[in-house]
Design a protein around this motif. Structure first.
Motif, short mmCIF file in Angstrom:
data_model
loop_
_atom_site.label_atom_id
_atom_site.label_comp_id
_atom_site.label_asym_id
_atom_site.label_seq_id
_atom_site.Cartn_x
_atom_site.Cartn_y
_atom_site.Cartn_z
N HIS A 39 -19.79 44.44 43.63
CA HIS A 39 -21.29 44.40 43.44
C HIS A 39 -21.86 45.66 42.61
CE1 HIS A 39 -21.64 42.20 47.55
NE2 HIS A 39 -21.19 41.51 46.66
N SER A 49 -25.07 33.38 48.49
CA SER A 49 -24.30 32.58 48.01
C SER A 49 -22.85 32.93 48.08
CB SER A 49 -24.66 31.94 46.73
OG SER A 49 -25.80 31.34 46.69
N GLU A 50 -22.52 34.03 48.08
CA GLU A 50 -21.50 34.81 48.13
C GLU A 50 -20.98 34.94 49.62
OE1 GLU A 50 -19.59 38.62 45.99
OE2 GLU A 50 -20.91 39.08 47.83
N ILE A 104 -27.72 41.30 39.95
CA ILE A 104 -27.40 40.47 40.96
C ILE A 104 -28.76 40.20 41.98
CG2 ILE A 104 -26.33 40.39 43.40
CD1 ILE A 104 -24.07 41.98 42.10
N ARG A 105 -28.97 38.94 42.26
CA ARG A 105 -30.21 38.64 42.90
C ARG A 105 -29.90 38.43 44.19
NH1 ARG A 105 -34.22 37.84 39.29
NH2 ARG A 105 -33.66 37.50 37.06
N ARG A 117 -30.36 35.65 46.03
CA ARG A 117 -29.84 34.31 46.34
C ARG A 117 -27.85 34.68 45.92
NH1 ARG A 117 -33.22 33.36 42.02
NH2 ARG A 117 -32.17 32.88 39.93
N ASP A 118 -27.96 35.31 44.92
CA ASP A 118 -26.28 35.45 44.40
C ASP A 118 -25.59 36.03 45.79
OD1 ASP A 118 -26.74 34.47 42.06
OD2 ASP A 118 -27.51 36.48 41.26
N LEU A 119 -26.15 37.01 46.26
CA LEU A 119 -25.57 37.80 47.40
C LEU A 119 -25.23 36.65 48.78
CD1 LEU A 119 -27.16 41.24 47.25
CD2 LEU A 119 -24.77 40.50 46.70
N LYS A 178 -22.99 39.05 36.63
CA LYS A 178 -23.98 38.91 36.61
C LYS A 178 -24.87 40.10 35.65
CE LYS A 178 -24.35 35.13 39.24
NZ LYS A 178 -24.92 33.87 38.95
N GLY A 190 -17.82 33.81 43.72
CA GLY A 190 -18.41 32.27 43.95
C GLY A 190 -17.67 31.58 45.38
N VAL A 213 -20.00 39.01 41.44
CA VAL A 213 -20.10 38.27 42.70
C VAL A 213 -19.30 37.00 42.87
CG1 VAL A 213 -21.82 36.57 43.81
CG2 VAL A 213 -22.76 38.47 42.44
N SER A 228 -21.80 44.37 39.24
CA SER A 228 -22.57 43.32 39.14
C SER A 228 -21.57 42.17 39.19
CB SER A 228 -23.08 43.43 37.85
OG SER A 228 -24.05 44.43 37.65
#
Length: 227
Positions: free
Chosen positions: A140, A186-187, A179-180, A182-184, A176, A147, A145, A143
């Motif tokens: 992180h 989703s990961e 990193i937002r 929602r990205d974290l 990214k 998937g 992530v 940047s």
């Protein structure tokens, strides 16, 4: 290409109509190394003539493997990438250094935990959680992530004193700009789902792991991500 000749294959892993993977003896400069080899093929398209076709999963795995290792993030070392055109198809080959004596985290949890005493089990889980959290925190930091993060895509040293951790399926990693939350989510949600059957990993330990892997840059989001 001779990578999949019968005399070089140590173990076949998988095969479909458009891909195959195997553990092979890869000879370079007279020396033999054990490597994982992946072949993928697809129809040749008009975009290939213009050099604007999107990067394939095989190409992404080659590039991301190098990117992670440059940043000292655990990943298998890519050795060779080849793309060739045969008739109306594009063939790609990726050779990666084999992660010897490493196993998927999912396998180790199923095989090792039942054999440990309660005290040994607690110590092993805590140690593993700290090492994995450190790897994800560093991911992180740059940047990145993942998937496709799950217990099957995390490789761990097979011996009790082997502290290695590698992140696999690296073609699923994206960089990214920012990193937002929602990205974290989703990961980490697939990782949590893959570990849900392991009753020895308590709710409190899962929360500590979340805070550790988010690092200082994203720790303020821990409560929101947990929910």
């Amino acid at each position: 290409i001779s990578l999949f000749e019968a005399g070089t294959i140590r173990r076949r892993r998988s095969r479909t109509r458009n891909s195959r993977t195997a553990l092979v003896n890869f000879v370079v400069g007279g020396k033999t190394a054990v490597c994982d080899v992946r072949e993928a093929s697809r129809p040749f398209a008009w975009r290939d003539l213009l050099f604007v076709s999107p990067r394939s999963a095989t190409r992404r795995a080659w590039e991301m493997g190098h990117a992670l290792r440059r940043r000292q993030i655990g990943a298998a070392r890519p050795l060779l990438y080849i793309q060739s055109r045969t008739g109306g198809r594009v063939r790609e080959f990726l050779v990666v250094e084999s992660s010897e004596r490493m196993q998927p985290l999912s396998d180790l949890l199923a095989q090792r935990l039942p054999r440990l005493s309660p005290a040994e089990r607690e110590g092993w889980i805590d140690q593993l959680a700290r090492r994995l959290a450190a790897q994800l925190s560093r991911l992180h930091q740059f940047s990145f992530v993942h998937g496709r993060l799950s217990a099957t895509n995390i490789l761990v040293g097979a011996e009790p004193d082997d502290t290695r951790i590698q992140i696999a399926a690296v073609e699923g990693i994206m960089q990214k700009g920012r990193i937002r939350t929602r990205d974290l989510v989703s990961e980490l949600a697939p990782l949590e789902a893959s570990l849900a059957p392991v009753s020895q990993i308590s709710r409190a330990r899962r929360l500590r792991f979340l805070r550790a892997c988010l690092g200082t840059g994203y720790r303020a989001k821990a409560r929101r991500i947990w929910r």
